[in-house]
Design a protein around this motif. Structure first.
Motif, PDB file in Angstrom:
ATOM      1  N   GLN A 163       0.877  -1.247   0.052  1.00 12.19           N
ATOM      2  CA  GLN A 163      -0.002  -0.054  -0.032  1.00 12.19           C
ATOM      3  C   GLN A 163       0.839   1.143  -0.007  1.00 12.19           C
ATOM      4  OE1 GLN A 163      -2.413  -0.555   3.524  1.00 12.19           O
ATOM      5  NE2 GLN A 163      -3.889  -1.857   2.334  1.00 12.19           N
ATOM      6  N   ARG A 165       0.660   5.352   0.157  1.00 14.85           N
ATOM      7  CA  ARG A 165      -0.153   6.255   0.679  1.00 14.85           C
ATOM      8  C   ARG A 165       0.408   7.874   0.573  1.00 14.85           C
ATOM      9  NH1 ARG A 165      -3.313   4.530   6.073  1.00 14.85           N
ATOM     10  NH2 ARG A 165      -4.292   2.643   5.404  1.00 14.85           N
ATOM     11  N   GLU A 498     -13.429   3.083  -3.032  1.00 16.35           N
ATOM     12  CA  GLU A 498     -12.304   2.166  -3.534  1.00 16.35           C
ATOM     13  C   GLU A 498     -12.595   1.721  -4.659  1.00 16.35           C
ATOM     14  OE1 GLU A 498     -11.752  -2.470  -2.679  1.00 16.35           O
ATOM     15  OE2 GLU A 498     -10.851  -1.220  -0.926  1.00 16.35           O
ATOM     16  N   GLU A 506      -5.740  -1.675  -6.903  1.00 17.27           N
ATOM     17  CA  GLU A 506      -6.848  -1.031  -6.320  1.00 17.27           C
ATOM     18  C   GLU A 506      -6.595   0.617  -5.923  1.00 17.27           C
ATOM     19  OE1 GLU A 506      -8.198  -3.012  -3.051  1.00 17.27           O
ATOM     20  OE2 GLU A 506      -7.965  -5.107  -3.850  1.00 17.27           O
ATOM     21  N   PHE A 507      -7.435   1.329  -6.076  1.00 18.23           N
ATOM     22  CA  PHE A 507      -6.958   2.601  -5.691  1.00 18.23           C
ATOM     23  C   PHE A 507      -8.277   3.142  -4.828  1.00 18.23           C
ATOM     24  CE2 PHE A 507      -7.616   7.424  -6.480  1.00 18.23           C
ATOM     25  CZ  PHE A 507      -6.319   7.835  -5.987  1.00 18.23           C
ATOM     26  N   THR A 508      -7.842   3.751  -3.683  1.00 17.89           N
ATOM     27  CA  THR A 508      -8.688   4.250  -2.713  1.00 17.89           C
ATOM     28  C   THR A 508      -8.608   6.025  -2.655  1.00 17.89           C
ATOM     29  OG1 THR A 508      -9.074   2.263  -1.793  1.00 17.89           O
ATOM     30  CG2 THR A 508      -9.785   4.230  -0.552  1.00 17.89           C
ATOM     31  N   MET A 540      -5.165   9.372  -0.211  1.00 16.92           N
ATOM     32  CA  MET A 540      -5.035   8.534  -1.124  1.00 16.92           C
ATOM     33  C   MET A 540      -4.100   7.543  -1.094  1.00 16.92           C
ATOM     34  SD  MET A 540      -4.897  11.525  -4.422  1.00 16.92           S
ATOM     35  CE  MET A 540      -3.846  12.495  -3.247  1.00 16.92           C
ATOM     36  N   GLN A 541      -4.849   6.236  -1.767  1.00 16.02           N
ATOM     37  CA  GLN A 541      -4.154   4.957  -1.737  1.00 16.02           C
ATOM     38  C   GLN A 541      -3.931   3.878  -2.775  1.00 16.02           C
ATOM     39  OE1 GLN A 541      -3.909   2.243   2.208  1.00 16.02           O
ATOM     40  NE2 GLN A 541      -5.209   1.046   0.592  1.00 16.02           N
ATOM     41  N   LEU A 542      -2.628   3.535  -3.287  1.00 16.97           N
ATOM     42  CA  LEU A 542      -2.413   2.662  -4.317  1.00 16.97           C
ATOM     43  C   LEU A 542      -2.253   1.251  -3.676  1.00 16.97           C
ATOM     44  CD1 LEU A 542      -2.877   2.097  -7.296  1.00 16.97           C
ATOM     45  CD2 LEU A 542      -0.309   2.665  -7.423  1.00 16.97           C
ATOM     46  N   GLN A 543      -3.065   0.431  -3.813  1.00 19.37           N
ATOM     47  CA  GLN A 543      -2.639  -1.131  -3.445  1.00 19.37           C
ATOM     48  C   GLN A 543      -2.505  -2.091  -4.519  1.00 19.37           C
ATOM     49  OE1 GLN A 543      -4.873  -2.893  -0.075  1.00 19.37           O
ATOM     50  NE2 GLN A 543      -5.342  -4.415  -1.341  1.00 19.37           N
TER      51      GLN A 543
END
Length: 546
Positions: A163, A165, A498, A506-508, A540-543
């Protein structure tokens, strides 16, 4: 027979040709132009060296690897035809499964280096096709009729996720404390990108009665301001199944403590970036070292598997009933007293007539927790280096407490899975360590709080899955795992979405309006530690899953 044999020849030709080294710019490996060839004969262009061509002249050219391979395929086909004819007409036409093994030795066990490189890959493929045991890949020698033994690594799987962030402070009330959160190190002044989690997981059912789960985090923060990304054990346990139905099991090692539905939900599966504080403050890192018994009837096992398979944001199988004992200080933290915590949980999933899945649960634990201290100036006054009483290293020696402070909680959970609309609610009450209003002593103080969250699952055929959500959380109590167990109030609103672009990405994005205590201890004159900070965040978070 020939159409079937030619199909297998073509398949093998594609596999082997792909493994041959590429020709240099001076040597072409393109196939020769098509020509009319009688069955069982070879074109003159690929006749072996030392044989006569149609014109009666000896072929002097050197065969390319491609031409050598064509010849071997033709020889193998001729050999099979001769063997079948010698068996007589009474023998039934062999099946593909019986023909393929007889072809493989001719193709594999030549001594050309470019073909020998394909041996291992072809042998693995032959075993995958479950060839008859009497047909050996070792120069035609018979092998045992027993099935291939399963290696230890065949029972394990390797996966993980990372993850990335970024948190931007959109608004900060200048009269409040600096932005800070114990749940995310990238919130605050002079902060930018952060690897929040970098997990590698090894798991598998190593026997009918034993399964293992090993998870390390390669982005752990150990509390040093200028150093980050330490490797730390998150989970390291074995499940010992008492029966083959896996209804009864013991979990031994470091694992999640069964308190709170959201605490048990994987961070890779949770929609909000952080867990709610009311339940998350119960167990540091949600994990501890202990022994837990879980009872999960087959009926519930099927529901738990279905929820995860359908991307309904489940928490996994932690039993319908759980009972355990654990150290109490939290995962990856050393135990500090002789006391153990005891926890129990009961949850029951069920399906309504319209197919909607609901899960109801209750849980509770009790124990004694040892609080560590850090130097502060109580209410901004007094001498430097003061450490509150009732901690393990208090300034006043007679106020040091190595036995621990009462730590008890009870909570309830209501979960309606998103089909497509969902709802989650959890609430907890109890007592635990908390710094007193004078900031001089850590008392046994009351606590309560929880959260409400509405969510939805939107499945599109062209751009993946979307999970919009809104959440409100409230908590009044102590943060026992932080130095001095600061006591305060969290009142927070969040909204976001999400986006599961693919199973691997995945992007949140979420917007947070918060009022929470800054839990950092500050030893400075005229500065009061643990005051609230009020502000708004764009998060913001990219997983990446692998």
């Amino acid at each position: 027979m020939y159409p079937r044999m030619n199909a297998w020849n073509a398949a093998l030709l594609v596999v082997l040709a792909g493994l041959l080294p590429r020709a240099s710019s001076q040597e072409s490996v393109a196939p020769p132009p098509p020509a009319t060839v009688a069955p069982g004969s070879l074109p003159a262009s690929v006749a072996p060296a030392g044989t006569a061509s149609e014109g009666g002249e000896e072929a002097a050219e050197v065969l390319t690897p491609y031409e050598k391979l064509l010849k071997r395929l033709d020889d193998a086909e001729r050999r099979i035809q001769e063997l079948e004819e010698s068996d007589g007409e009474e023998q039934a036409e062999p099946t593909t499964r019986s023909v393929l093994p007889s072809m493989i030795p001719s193709l594999l066990f030549v001594h050309d280096p470019e073909v020998a490189a394909a041996r291992e890959a072809m042998q693995a493929e032959a075993e995958r096709l479950a060839l008859p045991p009497e047909e050996s890949l070792e120069m035609g020698k018979p092998r045992s009729a027993a099935k291939r033994s399963v290696k230890w690594y065949d029972k394990l799987s390797l996966r993980g996720y990372t993850q990335f962030r970024d948190n931007e402070t959109v608004f900060h009330d200048r009269g409040s404390a600096q932005p800070q959160s114990p749940n995310d190190g990238s919130i605050g002044r002079d902060k930018n990108f952060l690897i929040r989690r970098a997990r590698i997981i090894i798991q598998g059912q190593v026997s009918d009665h034993v399964a293992i789960y090993l998870q390390n985090d390669f982005a752990a923060n150990v509390g040093q301001a200028d150093i980050n990304h330490f490797t730390q054990i998150r989970d390291w346990y074995a499940d010992l199944f008492l029966d083959k139905t896996q209804i009864h099991r013991l979990r031994v090692g470091q694992s999640k403590v069964p308190y709170g539905w959201e605490n048990l939900q994987s961070s890779s599966n949770r929609i909000p970036m952080d867990r709610n504080d009311a339940f998350n403050t119960a167990v540091k890192n949600e994990r501890d070292l202990g022994i837990f018994y879980y009872w999960t009837p087959v009926y519930a096992q099927k529901i738990f598997r279905y929820v995860l398979a359908e991307n309904l944001k489940g928490s996994g199988n932690y039993g319908c009933f759980g009972l355990g004992v654990y150290n109490g200080q939290g995962g990856s933290f050393a135990e500090q007293n002789e006391n153990v915590h005891v926890v129990s949980r009961f949850t029951w999933p069920f399906t309504l007539a319209n197919g909607q899945i609901i899960e109801l649960g209750v849980q509770g634990y009790t124990g004694k927790y040892v609080v560590f201290s850090a130097p502060i100036r109580p209410l901004g006054e007094g001498n430097s280096g003061f450490r509150p009483g009732n901690t393990i290293d208090a300034t006043i020696s007679r106020e040091r407490n190595r036995g621990g402070i009462r730590d008890q909680r009870f909570g309830g959970s209501f979960i309606m899975y998103p089909q497509p609309i969902g709802f989650q609610a959890e609430w907890t009450i109890g007592n635990g360590p908390g710094l007193n209003p004078d900031q001089t002593f850590v008392d046994d103080r009351a606590l309560y709080g929880g959260y409400l969250m509405a969510l939805a699952k939107i499945d599109t055929s062209f751009c993946g899955l979307f999970y919009p959500f809104v959440r409100w959380q409230y908590y009044k109590g102590g943060f026992k795992a932080e130095r001095n167990a600061p006591y305060g109030v969290v009142n927070e609103y969040e909204a976001g979405v999400e986006w599961q672009i693919s199973p691997a990405v995945e992007f949140t994005a979420q917007y947070t309006v918060t009022d929470r205590p800054n839990t950092a201890a500050v030893d400075r004159t005229d500065f009061v530690s643990y005051t609230p900070w009020i502000g708004q965040l764009l998060r913001m978070q990219l997983q990446v899953n692998y």
